[in-house]
Scaffold this active site. Structure first.
Site, PDB file in Angstrom:
ATOM      1  N   HIS A 260      49.122  33.331  37.577  1.00 50.09           N
ATOM      2  CA  HIS A 260      49.151  32.901  38.973  1.00 50.09           C
ATOM      3  C   HIS A 260      50.584  32.929  39.474  1.00 50.09           C
ATOM      4  O   HIS A 260      51.501  32.622  38.724  1.00 50.09           O
ATOM      5  CB  HIS A 260      48.596  31.479  39.104  1.00 50.09           C
ATOM      6  CG  HIS A 260      48.169  31.152  40.491  1.00 50.09           C
ATOM      7  ND1 HIS A 260      49.056  30.721  41.449  1.00 50.09           N
ATOM      8  CD2 HIS A 260      46.955  31.231  41.082  1.00 50.09           C
ATOM      9  CE1 HIS A 260      48.391  30.541  42.576  1.00 50.09           C
ATOM     10  NE2 HIS A 260      47.125  30.844  42.392  1.00 50.09           N
ATOM     11  N   ASP A 313      39.622  31.543  38.703  1.00 46.93           N
ATOM     12  CA  ASP A 313      38.589  32.582  38.621  1.00 46.93           C
ATOM     13  C   ASP A 313      38.047  32.793  37.209  1.00 46.93           C
ATOM     14  O   ASP A 313      37.088  33.524  37.017  1.00 46.93           O
ATOM     15  CB  ASP A 313      39.168  33.916  39.126  1.00 46.93           C
ATOM     16  CG  ASP A 313      39.555  33.837  40.587  1.00 46.93           C
ATOM     17  OD1 ASP A 313      38.892  33.089  41.317  1.00 46.93           O
ATOM     18  OD2 ASP A 313      40.514  34.514  40.988  1.00 46.93           O
TER      19      ASP A 313
HETATM   20  N1  CMC Z   1      47.599  39.384  31.958  1.00 40.04           N
HETATM   21  C1  CMC Z   1      48.666  39.932  31.343  1.00 40.04           C
HETATM   22  N2  CMC Z   1      49.916  39.849  31.810  1.00 40.04           N
HETATM   23  C2  CMC Z   1      50.112  39.183  32.939  1.00 40.04           C
HETATM   24  C3  CMC Z   1      49.045  38.582  33.646  1.00 40.04           C
HETATM   25  C4  CMC Z   1      47.752  38.700  33.115  1.00 40.04           C
HETATM   26  N3  CMC Z   1      46.715  38.173  33.724  1.00 40.04           N
HETATM   27  N4  CMC Z   1      49.541  37.991  34.750  1.00 40.04           N
HETATM   28  C5  CMC Z   1      50.859  38.216  34.749  1.00 40.04           C
HETATM   29  N5  CMC Z   1      51.201  38.939  33.662  1.00 40.04           N
HETATM   30  C6  CMC Z   1      52.564  39.336  33.273  1.00 40.04           C
HETATM   31  C7  CMC Z   1      52.980  40.622  33.946  1.00 40.04           C
HETATM   32  O1  CMC Z   1      52.614  41.739  33.188  1.00 40.04           O
HETATM   33  C8  CMC Z   1      54.477  40.456  34.042  1.00 40.04           C
HETATM   34  O2  CMC Z   1      55.025  40.703  32.776  1.00 40.04           O
HETATM   35  P1  CMC Z   1      56.486  41.384  32.630  1.00 40.04           P
HETATM   36  O3  CMC Z   1      57.421  40.443  33.325  1.00 40.04           O
HETATM   37  O4  CMC Z   1      56.679  41.468  31.167  1.00 40.04           O
HETATM   38  O5  CMC Z   1      56.373  42.705  33.332  1.00 40.04           O
HETATM   39  C9  CMC Z   1      54.633  38.954  34.319  1.00 40.04           C
HETATM   40  O6  CMC Z   1      53.474  38.352  33.749  1.00 40.04           O
HETATM   41  C10 CMC Z   1      54.717  38.615  35.789  1.00 40.04           C
HETATM   42  O7  CMC Z   1      53.651  39.284  36.464  1.00 40.04           O
HETATM   43  P2  CMC Z   1      53.633  39.587  38.029  1.00 40.04           P
HETATM   44  O8  CMC Z   1      52.493  40.501  38.284  1.00 40.04           O
HETATM   45  O9  CMC Z   1      54.970  39.937  38.540  1.00 40.04           O
HETATM   46  O10 CMC Z   1      53.347  38.125  38.544  1.00 40.04           O
HETATM   47  P3  CMC Z   1      52.703  37.757  39.907  1.00 40.04           P
HETATM   48  O11 CMC Z   1      53.205  36.436  40.275  1.00 40.04           O
HETATM   49  O12 CMC Z   1      52.815  38.848  40.890  1.00 40.04           O
HETATM   50  O13 CMC Z   1      51.178  37.697  39.380  1.00 40.04           O
HETATM   51  C11 CMC Z   1      48.874  37.655  39.511  1.00 40.04           C
HETATM   52  C12 CMC Z   1      50.188  36.946  39.836  1.00 40.04           C
HETATM   53  C13 CMC Z   1      47.755  36.689  39.853  1.00 40.04           C
HETATM   54  C14 CMC Z   1      48.776  38.912  40.358  1.00 40.04           C
HETATM   55  C15 CMC Z   1      48.813  38.031  38.016  1.00 40.04           C
HETATM   56  O14 CMC Z   1      48.926  36.901  37.205  1.00 40.04           O
HETATM   57  C16 CMC Z   1      47.539  38.804  37.638  1.00 40.04           C
HETATM   58  O15 CMC Z   1      47.481  40.025  37.833  1.00 40.04           O
HETATM   59  N6  CMC Z   1      46.489  38.108  37.096  1.00 40.04           N
HETATM   60  C17 CMC Z   1      45.230  38.749  36.817  1.00 40.04           C
HETATM   61  C18 CMC Z   1      44.378  38.784  38.053  1.00 40.04           C
HETATM   62  C19 CMC Z   1      43.912  37.411  38.462  1.00 40.04           C
HETATM   63  O16 CMC Z   1      43.362  36.671  37.656  1.00 40.04           O
HETATM   64  N7  CMC Z   1      44.103  37.076  39.729  1.00 40.04           N
HETATM   65  C20 CMC Z   1      43.649  35.805  40.294  1.00 40.04           C
HETATM   66  C21 CMC Z   1      44.776  35.048  40.853  1.00 40.04           C
HETATM   67  S1  CMC Z   1      44.433  33.355  41.139  1.00 40.04           S
HETATM   68  C22 CMC Z   1      43.214  33.080  42.265  1.00 40.04           C
HETATM   69  C23 CMC Z   1      42.863  34.108  43.215  1.00 40.04           C
HETATM   70  O17 CMC Z   1      43.673  34.523  44.026  1.00 40.04           O
HETATM   71  O18 CMC Z   1      41.697  34.491  43.182  1.00 40.04           O
END
Ligand code: CMC
Length: 378
Positions: A260, A313
């Site tokens: 998140h 989720d």
């Molecule tokens: N699985 C594996 N690695 C992850 C995940 C994950 N679910 N989430 C973040 N990371 C890693 C990512 O690869 C990155 O690693 P590195 O720094 O080594 O490259 C680091 O954590 C930061 O990731 P980011 O994408 O820059 O972080 P963000 O703040 O943009 O991500 C997110 C937020 C929700 C997009 C992400 O955690 C994600 O893709 N999660 C999976 C999808 C998900 O469950 N989304 C629901 C969000 S919550 C409620 C909603 O909106 O519905």
């Protein structure tokens, strides 16, 4: 402008002030207007939360009755809205079908004016979104459209219209808690999209369409379905370790339902959904719960240093599946609940702090160049 910096993903950019929702991402705290999400999930109905968010306070019984009366009298939609949804292909993308329903509804809103009955309008839209969401399911299943019947509970009327059968109070209470838990979450991508649209003084239906199109993606609202598909793909609790090693550790894929932008610990809603699923999940849903719990243990350990934990989720889909919803309905269900947050935020913005949202892009292309006529270009 040389000093300007791009905030990638607008991380830590505050686009408005709000009295609606407070998130402490370090401690895993979520409050609506000061009330802890656990207290609301345990004690308040969705209709009470609707009043809280739109009008600022939990309702007394008279105010609650008014909210219910307006919702009950708003389920009807113009007949052509349902007809539009019905003539679209049955294999339509469900969220696109929902967008089509909302856009059709927007064609009936000819002279929208802000600051005139905003909250009342929001209530009416919340009523109508129940009808549209129920009929996303019905249209996709080839059933004739149906309008929720006025009743005691928004959740129950929605369930009964969707499936044309009756539900116990325990089942409707699960639906009700789902609606409470997803009702708002400050300014994620979908709410931001709604705010951008509201800032141009477009209308509320257009705000809804903006929000739902942004919600659809797997990084946001689509994550509930994506997480559940992972459980289905794994298929059996005995296969979790192998799948995790192959897909996440070696494959480097994202674990859906984890991580998140704001939470650096457990999402409090995720915990509530998990404990609800532990009580309610039976049969297939129980199997998916077991898979999810094993996956959670592996994920939390693996991602410990990055502070990535289950989000809302991760477990929510199991509960909705247990109630009878196929996974294609998960994002529409999210939208049904979040309609409240979207509208409460746009009303708060337009009423109290309106200004056109118009950010900048930092130009990094070439400097001034001489124009070359077409016949001289290589
Ligand atoms: N699985 C594996 N690695 C992850 C995940 C994950 N679910 N989430 C973040 N990371 C890693 C990512 O690869 C990155 O690693 P590195 O720094 O080594 O490259 C680091 O954590 C930061 O990731 P980011 O994408 O820059 O972080 P963000 O703040 O943009 O991500 C997110 C937020 C929700 C997009 C992400 O955690 C994600 O893709 N999660 C999976 C999808 C998900 O469950 N989304 C629901 C969000 S919550 C409620 C909603 O909106 O519905």
């Amino acid at each position: 402008t040389e000093k300007a910096e791009v905030s990638r993903g607008l991380e830590n950019v505050y686009i408005k002030a709000t009295s609606l929702t407070y998130i402490d991402g370090e401690r895993g705290i979520l409050r609506y207007r000061g009330y802890d999400i656990n207290d609301l999930a345990n004690n308040a109905t969705y209709e009470e939360v609707v009043h809280l968010m739109l009008y600022g306070e939990l309702p007394n019984s008279e105010q609650l009755k008014r909210v219910k009366d307006v919702l009950n009298s708003s389920y009807e939609v113009p007949e052509d809205v349902l007809r539009v949804m019905e003539v679209l292909p049955k294999d339509s993308e469900p969220v696109a079908l929902m967008e089509a329903g909302l856009a059709a509804l927007a064609t009936h809103e000819k002279e929208f004016k802000w600051k005139e009955r905003d909250r009342e309008k929001a209530l009416e839209i919340i009523g109508k979104v129940s009808t549209i969401t129920a009929n996303v399911y019905r249209v996709k299943q080839g059933l004739t459209p149906r309008v929720p019947s006025p009743g005691e509970s928004y959740a129950k009327s929605f369930l009964e219209a969707t499936f044309s059968k009756s539900f116990t109070s325990q089942e409707s209470s699960m639906m009700d808690k789902f609606l409470v838990l997803y009702a708002d979450h400050e300014v994620p991508a979908s709410t931001t999209a709604a705010l951008v649209t509201a800032s141009t003084l477009s209308d509320m239906y257009s705000c809804m369409v903006s929000a739902i199109t942004a919600l659809k993606g797997p990084l946001h609202g689509g994550a509930m379905e994506a997480a559940f598909r992972q459980f289905k793909e794994i298929g059996d609790p005995s296969k979790v370790d192998d799948w995790f090693e192959r897909t996440i550790v070696k494959g480097g894929n994202r674990l859906m339902g984890f991580g998140h932008r704001v939470y650096r610990t457990y999402d409090p809603r995720g915990k509530i959904f998990k404990s609800m699923a532990e009580v309610a999940a039976q049969g297939e849903a129980r199997k998916y719960l077991e898979i999810a719990e094993k996956l959670e243990t592996l994920g939390v350990k693996h991602f410990e240093s990055k502070k990535i934990y289950p989000n809302t989720d991760f477990y929510a889909g199991i509960l909705m599946y247990g109630l009878g919803f196929p996974d294609f309905m998960f994002t529409p269900l999210f939208a049904l609940s979040r309609t409240l947050g979207w509208l409460a935020h746009v009303v708060e913005y337009v009423d109290e702090q309106h200004r056109l949202i118009r950010p900048r892009a930092l130009y990094v292309g070439p400097g001034k160049r001489e124009f070359v006529p077409l016949n001289q270009r290589k």
